[in-house]
Motif scaffolding. Structure first.
Motif, mmCIF file in Angstrom:
data_model
loop_
_atom_site.group_PDB
_atom_site.id
_atom_site.type_symbol
_atom_site.label_atom_id
_atom_site.label_comp_id
_atom_site.label_asym_id
_atom_site.label_seq_id
_atom_site.Cartn_x
_atom_site.Cartn_y
_atom_site.Cartn_z
ATOM 1 N N MET A 13 0.857 -1.181 0.000
ATOM 2 C CA MET A 13 0.000 0.000 0.000
ATOM 3 C C MET A 13 0.898 1.238 0.000
ATOM 4 N N PRO A 14 0.613 2.208 -0.850
ATOM 5 C CA PRO A 14 1.413 3.438 -0.845
ATOM 6 C C PRO A 14 1.443 4.059 0.565
ATOM 7 N N ILE A 66 -14.237 3.083 4.299
ATOM 8 C CA ILE A 66 -14.662 1.739 3.886
ATOM 9 C C ILE A 66 -13.451 0.877 3.538
ATOM 10 N N LEU A 67 -12.412 1.487 3.003
ATOM 11 C CA LEU A 67 -11.176 0.759 2.732
ATOM 12 C C LEU A 67 -10.581 0.223 4.029
ATOM 13 N N CYS A 97 -4.987 -6.248 -4.753
ATOM 14 C CA CYS A 97 -5.944 -5.464 -5.546
ATOM 15 C C CYS A 97 -6.293 -4.161 -4.836
ATOM 16 N N PHE A 98 -6.310 -4.173 -3.506
ATOM 17 C CA PHE A 98 -6.637 -2.951 -2.770
ATOM 18 C C PHE A 98 -5.609 -1.858 -3.073
ATOM 19 N N SER A 99 -4.336 -2.208 -3.029
ATOM 20 C CA SER A 99 -3.277 -1.237 -3.342
ATOM 21 C C SER A 99 -3.352 -0.815 -4.804
ATOM 22 N N ARG A 100 -3.607 -1.774 -5.666
ATOM 23 C CA ARG A 100 -3.722 -1.458 -7.099
ATOM 24 C C ARG A 100 -4.843 -0.449 -7.336
ATOM 25 N N PHE A 101 -5.974 -0.654 -6.688
ATOM 26 C CA PHE A 101 -7.107 0.249 -6.862
ATOM 27 C C PHE A 101 -6.802 1.646 -6.298
ATOM 28 N N GLY A 113 -7.109 7.278 -3.228
ATOM 29 C CA GLY A 113 -8.465 7.060 -2.739
ATOM 30 C C GLY A 113 -8.881 5.649 -3.082
ATOM 31 N N PHE A 114 -10.111 5.310 -2.733
ATOM 32 C CA PHE A 114 -10.622 3.956 -2.962
ATOM 33 C C PHE A 114 -12.073 4.054 -3.388
#
Length: 167
Positions: A13-14, A66-67, A97-101, A113-114
């Motif tokens: 995650m960034p 929500i993330l 996928c969370f980091s990618r998004f 953002g997410f």
């Protein structure tokens, strides 16, 4: 190191986003949200759970609340991965996928953002897994069990990589 920090590192995650998530983890009453979050583990009530969470969390313009809830829930999913003997690499690749998004949000809107909470219950419920370059999702189609194949935006689609994913 907290479990959530470990997850954020494992999925790359960034740092700017990770800092916001760690701060929100301290502010959000996750125990209160568990009944809503539990709906994210069952396909037929995903949407209901998402709507309830959004209402309960309130204003969330960048999607960080929500993330944070979903990544906290991912820690419970991780326990199930361990119980089933699924490799950490598969867990981190899948939840990457969370980091990618989050990174795609930066590319699209100029800030982290997410906005993909509608997609990620698949990972939380263990219905979708990233194996190599491809993602495989367990679904029903015309009453039959099927496996859908998804191509993540960061996939390197070579013949060798695709063959390795299928294997």
């Amino acid at each position: 190191m907290s479990l959530l920090k470990g997850l954020l590192e494992g999925i790359h995650m960034p740092e700017e986003a990770a800092e916001k998530i760690i701060q929100l983890e301290k502010e959000i009453d996750y125990e209160k949200l568990k009944p809503m979050v539990s709906k994210l583990y069952e396909r037929k009530v995903w949407q209901e759970g998402l709507e309830e969470l959004k209402t309960e969390l309130g204003e969330d313009p960048k999607g960080y609340k929500i993330l944070t809830c979903m990544l906290t829930a991912a820690l419970d999913t991780y326990k199930i991965y361990k119980e089933k003997g699924i490799q950490d690499k598969i867990f981190y690749d899948t939840f990457g996928c969370f980091s990618r998004f989050v990174k795609e949000h930066l590319a699209s809107y100029g800030s982290y953002g997410f906005d993909r909470c509608w997609w990620t219950p698949r990972q939380l419920s263990m219905e979708e897994f990233r194996l190599g370059e491809l993602e495989f999702e367990l679904e029903k189609w015309k009453g039959e069990n099927v496996i859908s194949v998804h191509i993540p935006s960061d996939a390197k689609l070579t013949k060798e990589n695709c063959q390795a994913s299928y294997k």
